[in-house]
Write a protein that holds these residues in place. Sequence first.
Motif, PDB file in Angstrom:
ATOM      1  N   CYS A 203       1.041  -1.342  -0.208  1.00 39.89           N
ATOM      2  CA  CYS A 203      -0.066  -0.037   0.028  1.00 39.89           C
ATOM      3  C   CYS A 203       0.826   1.247   0.023  1.00 39.89           C
ATOM      4  O   CYS A 203       1.883   1.410   0.526  1.00 39.89           O
ATOM      5  N   VAL A 204       0.123   2.324  -0.466  1.00 38.63           N
ATOM      6  CA  VAL A 204       1.107   3.649  -0.858  1.00 38.63           C
ATOM      7  C   VAL A 204       1.325   4.143   0.397  1.00 38.63           C
ATOM      8  O   VAL A 204       2.459   4.691   0.592  1.00 38.63           O
TER       9      VAL A 204
ATOM     10  N   ARG B   4       4.572   1.957   1.688  1.00 34.84           N
ATOM     11  CA  ARG B   4       5.431   1.614   0.743  1.00 34.84           C
ATOM     12  C   ARG B   4       6.224   3.180   0.072  1.00 34.84           C
ATOM     13  O   ARG B   4       7.360   3.156   0.027  1.00 34.84           O
ATOM     14  N   ASP B   5       5.205   3.977  -0.058  1.00 30.36           N
ATOM     15  CA  ASP B   5       6.025   5.180  -0.726  1.00 30.36           C
ATOM     16  C   ASP B   5       5.984   6.247   0.245  1.00 30.36           C
ATOM     17  O   ASP B   5       6.897   7.031   0.488  1.00 30.36           O
ATOM     18  N   GLY B   6       5.156   6.061   1.488  1.00 29.53           N
ATOM     19  CA  GLY B   6       5.114   7.206   2.500  1.00 29.53           C
ATOM     20  C   GLY B   6       6.313   7.327   3.534  1.00 29.53           C
ATOM     21  O   GLY B   6       6.963   8.341   3.664  1.00 29.53           O
TER      22      GLY B   6
ATOM     23  N   GLN C 283       9.395   8.297   2.147  1.00 20.45           N
ATOM     24  CA  GLN C 283       9.632   9.980   2.140  1.00 20.45           C
ATOM     25  C   GLN C 283       9.748  10.531   3.215  1.00 20.45           C
ATOM     26  O   GLN C 283      10.477  11.777   3.546  1.00 20.45           O
TER      27      GLN C 283
ATOM     28  N   GLN D 231       5.078  19.277   7.029  1.00 20.70           N
ATOM     29  CA  GLN D 231       5.080  18.484   5.984  1.00 20.70           C
ATOM     30  C   GLN D 231       5.142  17.010   6.462  1.00 20.70           C
ATOM     31  O   GLN D 231       4.513  15.908   6.090  1.00 20.70           O
TER      32      GLN D 231
ATOM     33  N   GLU E 269       2.098  16.257   8.494  1.00 17.33           N
ATOM     34  CA  GLU E 269       0.815  15.769   7.645  1.00 17.33           C
ATOM     35  C   GLU E 269       0.887  14.511   7.098  1.00 17.33           C
ATOM     36  O   GLU E 269      -0.067  13.671   6.825  1.00 17.33           O
ATOM     37  N   LEU E 270       2.201  14.233   6.473  1.00 16.01           N
ATOM     38  CA  LEU E 270       2.293  13.081   5.748  1.00 16.01           C
ATOM     39  C   LEU E 270       2.342  11.709   6.888  1.00 16.01           C
ATOM     40  O   LEU E 270       1.469  10.736   6.646  1.00 16.01           O
TER      41      LEU E 270
ATOM     42  N   ARG F 109       0.596  11.627   9.749  1.00 21.88           N
ATOM     43  CA  ARG F 109      -0.791  11.382  10.104  1.00 21.88           C
ATOM     44  C   ARG F 109      -1.428  10.490   9.009  1.00 21.88           C
ATOM     45  O   ARG F 109      -2.262   9.747   9.145  1.00 21.88           O
ATOM     46  N   MET F 110      -1.127  10.756   7.739  1.00 24.92           N
ATOM     47  CA  MET F 110      -2.005  10.196   6.826  1.00 24.92           C
ATOM     48  C   MET F 110      -1.561   8.853   6.573  1.00 24.92           C
ATOM     49  O   MET F 110      -2.109   7.691   6.646  1.00 24.92           O
TER      50      MET F 110
ATOM     51  N   GLY G  49      -2.981   7.097   9.524  1.00 23.29           N
ATOM     52  CA  GLY G  49      -4.446   6.949   9.523  1.00 23.29           C
ATOM     53  C   GLY G  49      -4.977   6.095   8.150  1.00 23.29           C
ATOM     54  O   GLY G  49      -6.006   5.590   8.241  1.00 23.29           O
ATOM     55  N   SER G  50      -4.013   5.803   7.401  1.00 25.68           N
ATOM     56  CA  SER G  50      -4.544   4.848   6.156  1.00 25.68           C
ATOM     57  C   SER G  50      -3.576   3.828   5.826  1.00 25.68           C
ATOM     58  O   SER G  50      -3.792   3.098   4.791  1.00 25.68           O
ATOM     59  N   SER G  51      -2.704   3.462   6.445  1.00 27.93           N
ATOM     60  CA  SER G  51      -1.855   2.250   6.099  1.00 27.93           C
ATOM     61  C   SER G  51      -2.724   0.968   6.475  1.00 27.93           C
ATOM     62  O   SER G  51      -3.470   1.156   7.307  1.00 27.93           O
ATOM     63  N   ASP G  52      -2.274   0.135   5.638  1.00 23.83           N
ATOM     64  CA  ASP G  52      -3.378  -1.193   5.939  1.00 23.83           C
ATOM     65  C   ASP G  52      -3.117  -2.032   7.045  1.00 23.83           C
ATOM     66  O   ASP G  52      -3.695  -2.411   7.602  1.00 23.83           O
TER      67      ASP G  52
END
Lengths: 359, 612
Positions: B55-56, B59-61, B64, B84, B87-88, B90-91, B94-97
């Motif tokens: 998941c993005v 894997r990508d977050g 970064q 930055q 914010e990243l 938190r995402m 909040g949304s990793s699988d």
Amino acid sequence: MSNIKLTIDGKTLEVVKGTTILAAAQMADIKIPTLCFLKDRSAIGSCRVCVVEVEGMEYPLPACKTVARDGMVVTTSSERLTTYRRIALDLIVSNLSEEAWKVDEASSAADTNNNQLQTLCQEYGIETASFKTAAPPKPKYDSNPFLSFDPNLCIRCQRCVGACNSAARNHTLRTGKKGTRTTISAPFGKNWKSTECESCGNCAQACPTGAIKAKVKLNYQPGEVQTTRTTCPFCGVGCQIDLKTKDGKLVDVEGANGPANKGLLCVKGRYGSYNFVDSNDRIRTPLIKNKQTGEFEVASWDEALTLVTSRLSDIKKQHGGDSIAAFACSRSTNEDVYLFQKMARTVFETNNVDNCARV
Amino acid sequence: MVKLSIAPKSHADAQLTEYLETYARRIQATPPGMCPLALQLTLLQASAAQTCGKCVPCRDGLPQLAALFEKVVACQADESTLTQIKELARMVKGSSDCAIGYEAARSLLESMNTFAGEYSSHINNKVCTQDIEQTVPCETLCPAHVDIPSYIALVGEGDYAGAVNMVRKDNPFPTACAYVCEHPCESKCRRTLIDAPLNIRGIKRYAVDEAPVDTVPIPKRNPDTGRKIAVIGGGPSGLTCAYFLAQMGHAVTVFEAHKQIGGMLRYGIPAYRFPRERLDEDIQAILAVGGIEVKCEVTVDARQMKEIAETYDAVFVSIGAHVGKPLNIPGSDSKGVYSAVELLSTIGDGNYPDFTGKRVVVVGGGNVAMDCARTAVRSGAKSVGIVYRRRKEDMTALAAEVESAIAEGIDMILLAAPVSIETDEQGNCKALHMQPQLIGPVKGGRPTPVDANKDQVRIPADIVLMAVGQDIVTQPFEEYGMQAHRGAFVADEYLKAQGLENVFVGGDCQTRPATAIKAIAAGKVAARNIDEYLGYRHKLTCDVVSPEPHANDRTPMGRVDLIERPAHIRKNDFEDVELGMSLEEVKQECARCLRCDHYGCGEQEGGRVQYV
Ligand code: SF4
Ligand code: SF4
Ligand code: SF4
Ligand code: SF4
């Protein structure tokens, strides 16, 4: 199967137990953005664009793979969701070369699926990639005559993998090097002939970015073609196809969602079914063999039919109906083939009928 | 694939398991003084490496985030980078699988609070905070900052008296620490990188067994200064303070409420862990400095405290925490219910209880509970059980103590909260009733127990010993003018009592019940700061030179652990339970020391934590 009730954006819905939040929303015409989701093929929750808020949960959940529960209260848009979706898209595009996501009418991918990423980026106002990484470009896989894979456009959503696994049931296209370096091992490189790939192109049809591309798509722009829904004439399965025509010429085929094929096609249907129409080898008038020269010569339909009727009548008279067999071409329609066997049984008085729909 | 295989899914996994052990040891040996943000970066990078790549956000977050965070660590980031990152993160949270993704982001976000000062320093001042500086691990983590590498080297060379004096330079209780110290010095020992931490306490024990401290001459005391200092409470903290002040040339009077000095070392720790005659060696040596007057059986009240503060140049209050906390449940006032600390205190003066034929239950999970239970076994109890609300691993007692208690036949009755004590008509304790517990959510870093949906249980008990914590008698001192907060005295980090001129306070009565070595460290700090308050800056020497180091021996080698006498024998007497090392063992153990005072950061400016 029992039903459950849930609320999405204030609408109360009743759905069959086991329905995902996404499917429930779609039934109620509530739009939840998706990218890596491909119905019946892939719902691995990779892109996180479909996240929604569920009351009582501290964090959002992916709508595509979360099964709705009785009494669930779902919200499909919020400031937090928009931020998360934007960041997800931003992270995705930061790994790509710009042609994969920058909206540019002239170059936008032709397949209806192939520009989903562009559309989403437009919708969420992604104009620059904030996390740009300076990775060197990766080589393309381009040896297969029908298909190519450009890793620089790939978002690793694995829709193609789902298509190859559960649609083509070929298990040829896989993810390679799992982890941060997850890649797609598309079997279109130099050794394409020795792979199990059947070049059916279902992966290309599944790809939301055009990373896997059917080469025919390079021959036209989406605006230039007309679409006609019809049945694939190649074999007896009866797959539904959308024929694309440009200036009265057939240029492409896409699998349509018919009861027999559910959007899928095989290599012959996809890349062969229309090619014979304009083939140079195609016979366009009846031909009768000149007995002296042994060469076929152009004849009129009347001449040809007269010859066929008299020869068949003679054979029947001399040797009886059983000496004749009727063999139909499966590229003909069912109706034609039906009439053909009827003629064989009533006129020729033979039950020797068959066709070639075993390809 | 139709064939199944019995090989591991990934062939590297088996090797990886071993490798991970190396990885874990490196984390364990994280040197004190390391920049927490540099550490956080490695955690982030490790998390990114663990991604499955699906998941993005993960894997990508994570890569970064790591790239952005590198800038923070390098002090090249500004507030906008931090925004930055936040914010990243938190995402990603909040949304990793799966937990590989969201936990990585959660810990990053948490570090932004935990290490807020460090972040701000990196962003605004473009440097780490001032105290980010590596120092010799063992010496830094010893609260008294004893010169450990030096005394290990001395033991290795066979100079045991030298080793004793090297310890004494910072800690006048070498014997006590050799027997009962919780050895925080070992927790990040650099040798862990190669095999395991040194058995520092065991080495010290060898030294004090070979060279009993009362036979090792003490460095000469400074000439009299004519200053008088009072120490209230003759425990490890008070006596340490007295020792150093006396060394400096001041005259010290120790006021002790008990019959004898020694504090919790005498009135809290049973003889089977620390033989009384060995405690007396430490005390004899301390008093041998000269200039220390001891007044026992003096309980200082508010009026006396005022008088003392007026007559003496300075006062150090170190009264400890000697009162057992009560557990107020029905029946807790019945006959046969005692406070654990009071029991241990009576034993301190040689009055052993007779529990012959009694069923004893101890309530609590700390070291005091273990001490009581093991004492009860030695006092003839028919059966001994420890009742604790949480699980074994949640017990605050040292794991080794718990293990020893179990070996001596003590029952661990876990996840049981005492509800009431059943009594007979004469008011004698008959049984303890308990409510079974369920271990629940983690709060403040510890899982909390909640009532389980099970019936109460009853265990017969003739004696119930409450070991549920200790209180400090602050009242008379508060009356005099000292400040207390939630039952403990308030002082600054220099141990000056809040709001008072010449009063210092430290040890358990200021920290709440803690370890002997922390009390000793407080006594040392108080002595230094009193000296400074009186206008001096005395230097103390130990007359021992640290031996030249040998080159590191890098061959991985097991750690020599101290063994105990067999449980079925030791549980019948109050003799020392533990056995010291042999000469062969101590030599091997000393040879493992990497001499971090010489190799690594110890040699550079600021690499040591030493006073002269
Ligand atoms: S063309 Fe068909 S068989 Fe080949 S990889 Fe794509 S989906 Fe699989
Ligand atoms: S090739 Fe296309 S469908 Fe396959 S993972 Fe890449 S972007 Fe997704
Ligand atoms: S969060 Fe879990 S599922 Fe998602 S990429 Fe990371 S490891 Fe894979
Ligand atoms: S190796 Fe020696 S000097 Fe280094 S931390 Fe361990 S005991 Fe101390």
